[in-house]
Design a protein around this motif. Sequence first.
Motif, PDB file in Angstrom:
ATOM      1  N   LEU B 135      32.928  44.012  51.666  1.00  0.00           N
ATOM      2  CA  LEU B 135      33.126  43.709  50.248  1.00  0.00           C
ATOM      3  C   LEU B 135      32.252  44.636  49.435  1.00  0.00           C
ATOM      4  CD1 LEU B 135      34.442  41.644  48.223  1.00  0.00           C
ATOM      5  CD2 LEU B 135      32.232  40.490  48.260  1.00  0.00           C
ATOM      6  N   ILE B 137      31.274  45.627  45.342  1.00  0.00           N
ATOM      7  CA  ILE B 137      31.379  45.138  43.969  1.00  0.00           C
ATOM      8  C   ILE B 137      30.764  46.162  43.035  1.00  0.00           C
ATOM      9  CG2 ILE B 137      30.743  43.276  42.384  1.00  0.00           C
ATOM     10  CD1 ILE B 137      30.265  41.681  45.149  1.00  0.00           C
ATOM     11  N   THR B 144      33.897  43.340  36.188  1.00  0.00           N
ATOM     12  CA  THR B 144      33.387  43.562  37.531  1.00  0.00           C
ATOM     13  C   THR B 144      34.568  43.732  38.474  1.00  0.00           C
ATOM     14  OG1 THR B 144      31.405  42.254  37.110  1.00  0.00           O
ATOM     15  CG2 THR B 144      32.053  42.536  39.403  1.00  0.00           C
ATOM     16  N   ALA B 146      35.854  43.902  42.316  1.00  0.00           N
ATOM     17  CA  ALA B 146      35.515  43.556  43.697  1.00  0.00           C
ATOM     18  C   ALA B 146      36.622  44.096  44.600  1.00  0.00           C
ATOM     19  CB  ALA B 146      35.393  42.043  43.860  1.00  0.00           C
TER      20      ALA B 146
END
Lengths: 183, 230
Positions: B135, B137, B144, B146
Amino acid sequence: MDGMEDQVLVRRVASGDERALSALYDRYAGLIFGSGVRYLGDRGLAEDLVQDVFTSVWRNAAGFDPARASFSTWVYRITRNQATDLIRRRKARIRTVGGDLLFEPGGDDPSGELSRSFDVASALSRLSPVHREVIILAYFEGLSQSEISRRTGTPLGTVKSRTTAALRALREDLDEDRGSDDE
Amino acid sequence: MSEHPGTRNLLGPYVMGALGAQEERIVEEHLDGCAGCREEAQDLRLVHERLTDLAYATETPPPGLKDRVVAGMPHGMPYREPRRRVPPWAAVAAALCVLALLGVVFASGVSGLFAPETATTLRPTELAPGAGGELRIESSSANTQAELEAWDLPPLGEGEYYELWFGKDNGRVSAGTFTVNDEGRVTCYMTVPAETVGDYQRVGITRERFPAEPRMDDVKVVLSGELRRL
């Protein structure tokens, strides 16, 4: 796992995937072990070398950056460094042939032969299954073209053309690798 | 390049010395008159020599060594922060990716939800051995982003789905839901409205079943990770 690229497998190793580590073992352990036998002169030490190299791969997989070097170059360097450590720790004698030093502990592989072998092992893993099969049977099991034809149930003419195609594919792959690693 | 595909296709076994006498003679007669094939034969001969070197250097390890090596890997080692770019997401088989932002609520504040670049490698629990994920970000003033990639997740039954959570000591928030393809893979890109919050330290993926209320219970977590700043 069979067709996965080395760098994909390393990412999985970084996640703790033992199957990915096992796949990398299948690709490189024979070369690492054989190198250990040749350069360390002892099969027990060669086994230790295999263990040490893959432990290092396991521990450092998260730090592997494919933009800086290919996996084959990375694992070659690990092998060289671990062999050096084994020599220093165990005070093993280095095999020589005709008085020439085959491998300088801590130094570069003088003829580049071992480094190139890791690249070829990596390129071999990227061949298609049918191409890899004819190469493995010819070079690692010593079968003739006719024997490969019988073993695989493939017409002899097809075996010959696949062998040529496999060598061409390796040539292109190795040409792309040349100069892409910062040694 | 030669216009004689039949002879060209024999160049591989020719450089290996694997042709019978008659075929070898035919190839050599052709090479005498074809510069293109001569050049290719030279190239293939180099590959042949590399393969021969590799075969010479390779020796089958003793049986049992593989099991000892794999079994001997240390577990529970401190995680080492990678100093590398997240690799480009390779083309994957068709993935089913259903994204739903479920009631993401952010408290107001002066700092962003995440550090400008934050990432984690997701590690499997007993519910999904062999699974993994990454993951990443990235925060900006506007929102934001992701980016999630996961693999080898267990197949889902009817009404089931996976949910991504961010957690901290005093709370947790859902970032969305998704499903996986037949190979258990997913690649998702999520845009989360970036208002502000405190720091989220952990991330987890749970397996949920409609219509039960989704919760980030430890017993349902299949993948988890600690968020770290790049």
